[in-house]
Design an enzyme around this catalytic site. Structure first.
Site, PDB file in Angstrom:
ATOM      1  N   LYS A 125       0.773  -1.160   0.362  1.00 33.05           N
ATOM      2  CA  LYS A 125       0.161  -0.275  -0.089  1.00 33.05           C
ATOM      3  C   LYS A 125       1.117   0.954   0.179  1.00 33.05           C
ATOM      4  O   LYS A 125       0.553   2.504  -0.644  1.00 33.05           O
ATOM      5  CB  LYS A 125      -0.636   0.089   1.277  1.00 33.05           C
ATOM      6  N   LYS A 207      -3.598 -10.842  -7.436  1.00 32.43           N
ATOM      7  CA  LYS A 207      -4.961 -11.486  -6.861  1.00 32.43           C
ATOM      8  C   LYS A 207      -6.471 -10.310  -7.264  1.00 32.43           C
ATOM      9  O   LYS A 207      -5.980  -9.598  -7.477  1.00 32.43           O
ATOM     10  CB  LYS A 207      -4.780 -10.604  -5.076  1.00 32.43           C
ATOM     11  N   LYS A 210     -11.324  -5.074  -5.070  1.00 32.23           N
ATOM     12  CA  LYS A 210     -12.053  -3.508  -6.035  1.00 32.23           C
ATOM     13  C   LYS A 210     -11.319  -2.426  -6.513  1.00 32.23           C
ATOM     14  O   LYS A 210     -11.898  -1.502  -6.781  1.00 32.23           O
ATOM     15  CB  LYS A 210     -12.929  -3.833  -4.282  1.00 32.23           C
TER      16      LYS A 210
HETATM   17  P1  TYM Z   1     -10.959  -6.945   3.450  1.00 31.37           P
HETATM   18  O1  TYM Z   1     -11.196  -6.104   3.549  1.00 31.37           O
HETATM   19  O2  TYM Z   1      -9.808  -6.220   1.985  1.00 31.37           O
HETATM   20  O3  TYM Z   1     -11.367  -7.500   2.316  1.00 31.37           O
HETATM   21  C1  TYM Z   1     -12.234  -8.488   2.925  1.00 31.37           C
HETATM   22  C2  TYM Z   1     -11.910  -9.821   3.270  1.00 31.37           C
HETATM   23  O4  TYM Z   1     -11.677 -10.231   1.757  1.00 31.37           O
HETATM   24  C3  TYM Z   1     -10.881 -11.950   1.732  1.00 31.37           C
HETATM   25  N1  TYM Z   1     -10.352 -11.176   0.624  1.00 31.37           N
HETATM   26  C4  TYM Z   1     -10.725 -11.987  -0.103  1.00 31.37           C
HETATM   27  N2  TYM Z   1     -10.400 -13.310  -0.295  1.00 31.37           N
HETATM   28  C5  TYM Z   1      -9.892 -14.299  -1.513  1.00 31.37           C
HETATM   29  N3  TYM Z   1      -9.807 -13.895  -2.940  1.00 31.37           N
HETATM   30  C6  TYM Z   1      -9.563 -12.326  -2.663  1.00 31.37           C
HETATM   31  N4  TYM Z   1      -9.077 -11.762  -3.858  1.00 31.37           N
HETATM   32  C7  TYM Z   1     -10.069 -11.534  -1.439  1.00 31.37           C
HETATM   33  N5  TYM Z   1      -9.950 -10.108  -1.024  1.00 31.37           N
HETATM   34  C8  TYM Z   1     -10.400 -10.362  -0.237  1.00 31.37           C
HETATM   35  C9  TYM Z   1      -9.724 -10.636   2.883  1.00 31.37           C
HETATM   36  O5  TYM Z   1      -8.765 -11.969   2.581  1.00 31.37           O
HETATM   37  C10 TYM Z   1     -10.744 -10.385   3.667  1.00 31.37           C
HETATM   38  O6  TYM Z   1     -10.726 -11.833   4.961  1.00 31.37           O
HETATM   39  N6  TYM Z   1      -7.869  -5.874   7.392  1.00 31.37           N
HETATM   40  C11 TYM Z   1      -8.736  -6.441   6.604  1.00 31.37           C
HETATM   41  C12 TYM Z   1     -10.235  -6.332   7.352  1.00 31.37           C
HETATM   42  C13 TYM Z   1     -10.175  -6.982   8.659  1.00 31.37           C
HETATM   43  C14 TYM Z   1     -10.677  -8.171  10.107  1.00 31.37           C
HETATM   44  C15 TYM Z   1      -9.901  -7.685  10.800  1.00 31.37           C
HETATM   45  C16 TYM Z   1     -10.192  -9.178   9.058  1.00 31.37           C
HETATM   46  C17 TYM Z   1     -10.312  -5.882   9.591  1.00 31.37           C
HETATM   47  N7  TYM Z   1     -10.444  -5.888  10.967  1.00 31.37           N
HETATM   48  C18 TYM Z   1     -10.280  -8.448  11.866  1.00 31.37           C
HETATM   49  C19 TYM Z   1     -10.341  -9.947  10.176  1.00 31.37           C
HETATM   50  C20 TYM Z   1     -10.367  -9.834  11.197  1.00 31.37           C
HETATM   51  C21 TYM Z   1      -9.025  -6.229   4.989  1.00 31.37           C
HETATM   52  O7  TYM Z   1      -9.184  -5.585   5.141  1.00 31.37           O
HETATM   53  O8  TYM Z   1     -10.148  -6.665   4.433  1.00 31.37           O
END
Ligand code: TYM
Length: 343
Positions: A125, A207, A210
């Site tokens: 990032k 990956k 969005k």
């Molecule tokens: P975020 O918002 O980027 O994504 C949410 C969830 O989607 C999964 N994900 C994917 N899984 C498979 N293939 C992909 N291409 C893909 N893109 C995204 C992510 O692994 C995630 O599970 N830091 C986290 C949010 C968060 C969180 C937490 C998660 C904040 N606090 C505590 C678990 C526990 C995030 O940015 O996810």
């Protein structure tokens, strides 16, 4: 019941606690859905599940305030549309529960600069936003650790990209526990065997994200059925013709994974069913199963997003319950580190 009877009764087993979160930045992708949300829905039947729209994480990247408010509300509506049921689990918006920010400060004093410097997401990032390498972006994984540890979560359902952050949460918990005696439950990642890393449709070695500038690279879970089919038809594959899961065939492997996650068919069955048919037919078939699977989500979303009063009622109730649970952990932590009680 008498005390004697009470003593002989077998204590009910504590239901495992699940915590997970998703950022309200833009519309959810098929990656978010297959990697995380689909499992959230399944897990709520069996466990004590707590799910959060993590809007505090979102501001580590510059956000337009009005858009962030709108996206937060829509992300909440979308969770419900996917089948997350506020009667079965706790769903809330992160900034409504002050304990998250408070525990983050304490935990940041038990996290090393070097540990955070090694986080690949921070490196990625900061490379992407060189003009805004803020401290929040750096300490983001500490906020994530606080999210999880506040609820004494046993399991954290996430996609593969969050594994490193989860390992850090475990390290922080272990360190705190060994300094101050057992305080936090050690959380385990719950990463699905299939769908943990859905790849871009245009660059299948990357990956699905969005934030991709090319809208053909990702499926938004609110895309219209015809858009979904069109995007799959345009998916980048390779110069062969055989639908088979094999190293080096990233594009086809990704499409087979998506198809298999949704239909439950094994890679062998898919290869047999599409033997001699070529990529074109297969791409259309993947598009059609995805479009059909997401149809109810889109319809539910339209209903929920227009019922702001209901959404508000749900997230207010969720925040109240989340605050109650997380305050118990925060109080324990404050006591252990030596903060003088104000009572
Ligand atoms: P975020 O918002 O980027 O994504 C949410 C969830 O989607 C999964 N994900 C994917 N899984 C498979 N293939 C992909 N291409 C893909 N893109 C995204 C992510 O692994 C995630 O599970 N830091 C986290 C949010 C968060 C969180 C937490 C998660 C904040 N606090 C505590 C678990 C526990 C995030 O940015 O996810």
């Amino acid at each position: 019941m008498t005390t004697a009877e009470n003593n002989t009764a077998v204590a009910p087993e504590r239901k495992k606690v699940i915590f997970s979160g998703i950022q309200p930045t833009g519309v959810m992708t098929l990656g978010n859905y297959l990697g995380a949300i689909k499992n959230w829905v399944t897990l709520q039947e069996e466990y004590n599940c707590i799910y959060s729209i993590v809007n505090m994480h979102a501001i580590t990247v510059r956000q337009d305030p009005a858009a962030l408010r709108k996206n937060t509300m829509e992300a909440f509506a979308l969770l419900l549309a996917c089948g997350v049921d506020p009667e079965k689990c706790i769903c809330f918006i992160q900034s409504h529960v002050r304990t998250h920010a408070e525990l983050t400060w304490v935990l940041s004093c038990f996290t090393q600069f070097g540990e955070l410097s090694r986080m690949t997401q921070f490196k990625d990032k900061s490379a992407k936003h060189p003009d805004n390498i803020n401290v929040g972006l750096f300490t983001y994984p500490v906020l994530m650790a606080a999210d999880i540890l506040l609820y004494q979560a046993d399991l954290v359902p996430v996609g593969a990209d969050q594994k490193q952050h989860l390992e850090l949460s475990r390290d922080i918990a272990g360190r705190f526990n060994s300094l101050f005696s057992n305080t936090f439950k050690m959380p385990d990642p719950y990463i699905p065997k299939l769908g943990a890393r859905i790849m871009s449709l245009q660059e299948p070695d990357k990956k699905m994200s969005k934030s991709d500038e090319n809208v053909n690279a990702f499926i938004s879970i609110l895309d219209k059925p015809e858009t979904i089919v069109k995007k799959f038809k345009r998916a980048v594959t390779d110069s062969e013709t055989e639908v088979v899961f094999r190293e080096g065939k990233d594009g086809i492997n990704n499409l087979m994974t998506i198809y298999s996650t949704i239909t439950g068919d094994s890679y062998e069955k898919i290869a047999n069913d599409f033997a001699g048919k070529g990529y074109g037919d297969f791409k259309t078939a993947v598009g059609e199963v995805v479009a059909e699977h997401l149809r109810p989500v889109r319809e539910n979303f339209d209903r929920y997003v227009n019922d702001k009063a209901y959404l508000k009622e749900c997230y207010q109730k969720g925040a109240e319950r989340a605050l109650m649970i997380s305050s118990r952990t925060l109080e324990k932590v404050y006591k252990k580190v030596g903060f003088l009680p104000n009572k």
